[in-house]
Design a protein around this motif. Structure first.
Motif, mmCIF file in Angstrom:
data_model
loop_
_atom_site.group_PDB
_atom_site.id
_atom_site.type_symbol
_atom_site.label_atom_id
_atom_site.label_comp_id
_atom_site.label_asym_id
_atom_site.label_seq_id
_atom_site.Cartn_x
_atom_site.Cartn_y
_atom_site.Cartn_z
ATOM 1 N N GLY A 148 0.805 -1.219 0.000
ATOM 2 C CA GLY A 148 0.000 0.000 0.000
ATOM 3 C C GLY A 148 0.833 1.261 0.000
ATOM 4 O O GLY A 148 0.286 2.361 -0.023
ATOM 5 N N ALA A 173 3.468 4.276 -1.149
ATOM 6 C CA ALA A 173 3.658 5.146 -2.308
ATOM 7 C C ALA A 173 4.718 6.162 -1.912
ATOM 8 O O ALA A 173 4.984 6.366 -0.733
ATOM 9 C CB ALA A 173 2.370 5.843 -2.698
ATOM 10 N N CYS A 217 5.779 -2.769 -8.391
ATOM 11 C CA CYS A 217 5.180 -1.460 -8.166
ATOM 12 C C CYS A 217 4.882 -0.789 -9.506
ATOM 13 O O CYS A 217 5.295 -1.251 -10.555
ATOM 14 C CB CYS A 217 6.108 -0.563 -7.342
ATOM 15 S SG CYS A 217 7.711 -0.308 -8.107
ATOM 16 N N ARG A 218 4.165 0.306 -9.435
ATOM 17 C CA ARG A 218 3.880 1.139 -10.597
ATOM 18 C C ARG A 218 4.783 2.358 -10.525
ATOM 19 O O ARG A 218 5.035 2.897 -9.454
ATOM 20 C CB ARG A 218 2.415 1.564 -10.595
ATOM 21 C CG ARG A 218 2.024 2.393 -11.815
ATOM 22 C CD ARG A 218 0.518 2.519 -11.967
ATOM 23 N NE ARG A 218 -0.171 1.260 -11.960
ATOM 24 C CZ ARG A 218 -0.238 0.401 -12.983
ATOM 25 N NH1 ARG A 218 0.364 0.682 -14.110
ATOM 26 N NH2 ARG A 218 -0.909 -0.723 -12.886
ATOM 27 N N ASP A 273 2.103 5.125 -17.230
ATOM 28 C CA ASP A 273 2.316 4.283 -16.057
ATOM 29 C C ASP A 273 3.023 3.010 -16.487
ATOM 30 O O ASP A 273 2.663 2.394 -17.489
ATOM 31 C CB ASP A 273 0.972 3.893 -15.442
ATOM 32 C CG ASP A 273 0.337 5.030 -14.671
ATOM 33 O OD1 ASP A 273 1.039 5.962 -14.284
ATOM 34 O OD2 ASP A 273 -0.885 4.961 -14.450
ATOM 35 N N ARG A 296 4.368 -0.746 -14.994
ATOM 36 C CA ARG A 296 4.344 -1.721 -13.899
ATOM 37 C C ARG A 296 5.672 -2.467 -13.935
ATOM 38 O O ARG A 296 5.999 -3.090 -14.938
ATOM 39 C CB ARG A 296 3.173 -2.686 -14.078
ATOM 40 C CG ARG A 296 3.041 -3.674 -12.956
ATOM 41 C CD ARG A 296 2.242 -3.072 -11.827
ATOM 42 N NE ARG A 296 2.131 -4.024 -10.742
ATOM 43 C CZ ARG A 296 2.031 -3.659 -9.484
ATOM 44 N NH1 ARG A 296 1.976 -2.402 -9.166
ATOM 45 N NH2 ARG A 296 1.954 -4.554 -8.546
ATOM 46 N N ARG A 342 8.150 -5.347 -12.208
ATOM 47 C CA ARG A 342 8.165 -6.524 -11.347
ATOM 48 C C ARG A 342 9.609 -6.881 -10.999
ATOM 49 O O ARG A 342 10.541 -6.382 -11.607
ATOM 50 C CB ARG A 342 7.484 -7.685 -12.062
ATOM 51 C CG ARG A 342 5.997 -7.439 -12.239
ATOM 52 C CD ARG A 342 5.330 -8.507 -13.106
ATOM 53 N NE ARG A 342 3.898 -8.289 -13.216
ATOM 54 C CZ ARG A 342 3.335 -7.381 -13.988
ATOM 55 N NH1 ARG A 342 4.055 -6.589 -14.743
ATOM 56 N NH2 ARG A 342 2.027 -7.253 -14.033
ATOM 57 N N SER A 351 3.967 3.849 -6.848
ATOM 58 C CA SER A 351 2.630 3.642 -6.287
ATOM 59 C C SER A 351 2.200 2.197 -6.547
ATOM 60 O O SER A 351 2.949 1.406 -7.109
ATOM 61 C CB SER A 351 1.620 4.621 -6.908
ATOM 62 O OG SER A 351 1.490 4.393 -8.292
ATOM 63 N N ASP A 352 0.988 1.855 -6.161
ATOM 64 C CA ASP A 352 0.402 0.524 -6.370
ATOM 65 C C ASP A 352 1.338 -0.585 -5.911
ATOM 66 O O ASP A 352 1.663 -1.508 -6.656
ATOM 67 C CB ASP A 352 0.021 0.306 -7.828
ATOM 68 C CG ASP A 352 -1.139 1.182 -8.273
ATOM 69 O OD1 ASP A 352 -1.832 1.727 -7.393
ATOM 70 O OD2 ASP A 352 -1.341 1.325 -9.476
ATOM 71 N N VAL A 353 1.755 -0.509 -4.656
ATOM 72 C CA VAL A 353 2.615 -1.532 -4.079
ATOM 73 C C VAL A 353 1.712 -2.564 -3.410
ATOM 74 O O VAL A 353 1.073 -2.267 -2.410
ATOM 75 C CB VAL A 353 3.601 -0.903 -3.064
ATOM 76 C CG1 VAL A 353 4.462 -1.964 -2.422
ATOM 77 C CG2 VAL A 353 4.448 0.160 -3.742
ATOM 78 N N HIS A 354 1.650 -3.767 -3.986
ATOM 79 C CA HIS A 354 0.762 -4.819 -3.481
ATOM 80 C C HIS A 354 1.500 -5.876 -2.670
ATOM 81 O O HIS A 354 0.880 -6.756 -2.087
ATOM 82 C CB HIS A 354 0.020 -5.483 -4.635
ATOM 83 C CG HIS A 354 -0.820 -4.526 -5.418
ATOM 84 N ND1 HIS A 354 -1.923 -3.898 -4.900
ATOM 85 C CD2 HIS A 354 -0.688 -4.067 -6.682
ATOM 86 C CE1 HIS A 354 -2.460 -3.090 -5.816
ATOM 87 N NE2 HIS A 354 -1.713 -3.166 -6.899
ATOM 88 N N THR A 387 8.107 -4.088 -1.300
ATOM 89 C CA THR A 387 8.933 -3.852 -2.486
ATOM 90 C C THR A 387 10.221 -3.129 -2.121
ATOM 91 O O THR A 387 10.206 -2.184 -1.337
ATOM 92 C CB THR A 387 8.128 -3.037 -3.518
ATOM 93 O OG1 THR A 387 6.995 -3.827 -3.914
ATOM 94 C CG2 THR A 387 8.949 -2.697 -4.740
#
Length: 119
Positions: free
Chosen positions: A44, A46, A66-67, A82, A84, A86, A102-105, A108
């Motif tokens: 979550g 950023a 992440c993005r 954007d 992505r 990996r 951003s968009d760290v699921h 990272t």
């Protein structure tokens, strides 16, 4: 220290001695100074926009995904779509640009190599 054990950071923090051989070898090959940092983000997480002035930067995902977005220091428009990234993938950030994560699921870790002045 394994990268997965590194403390979370709000921005890049200087890498330890484990990154010195890589930075030195890259610097010799490219004929420039190279500084190594880690940027550790939680799920979550950023970042704010991060930049190193006119220095060029490579961002490599050591763990996670992440993005990324890039902006020119002189403009407000995004300079690239954007992207992505990996684990194992890298992004080159030209001098005069900043990046935002951003968009760290998953936790990272980015290896940030700053390519400085020619030597």
């Amino acid at each position: 220290m394994p990268v997965s054990d590194m403390p979370e950071s709000s921005g890049p923090v200087a890498a330890g001695p484990e990154a010195a051989p890589l930075a030195a070898a890259l610097g010799r090959t490219l004929g420039c100074s190279v500084r190594a940092y880690y940027h550790v983000l939680p799920v979550g997480g950023a970042s704010e926009r991060v930049g190193f002035g006119d220095d060029e930067v490579t961002l490599s995902v050591a763990e996670g995904a992440c993005r990324m977005r890039l902006w020119s220091l002189t403009g407000t428009e995004c300079a690239a779509p954007d992207l992505r990234l990996r684990e194992g993938e890298s992004l080159f950030v030209p001098g005069g640009h900043v990046y935002k994560v951003s968009d760290v699921h998953t936790p990272t870790v980015l290896l940030v190599l700053v390519l400085g002045e020619q030597v």
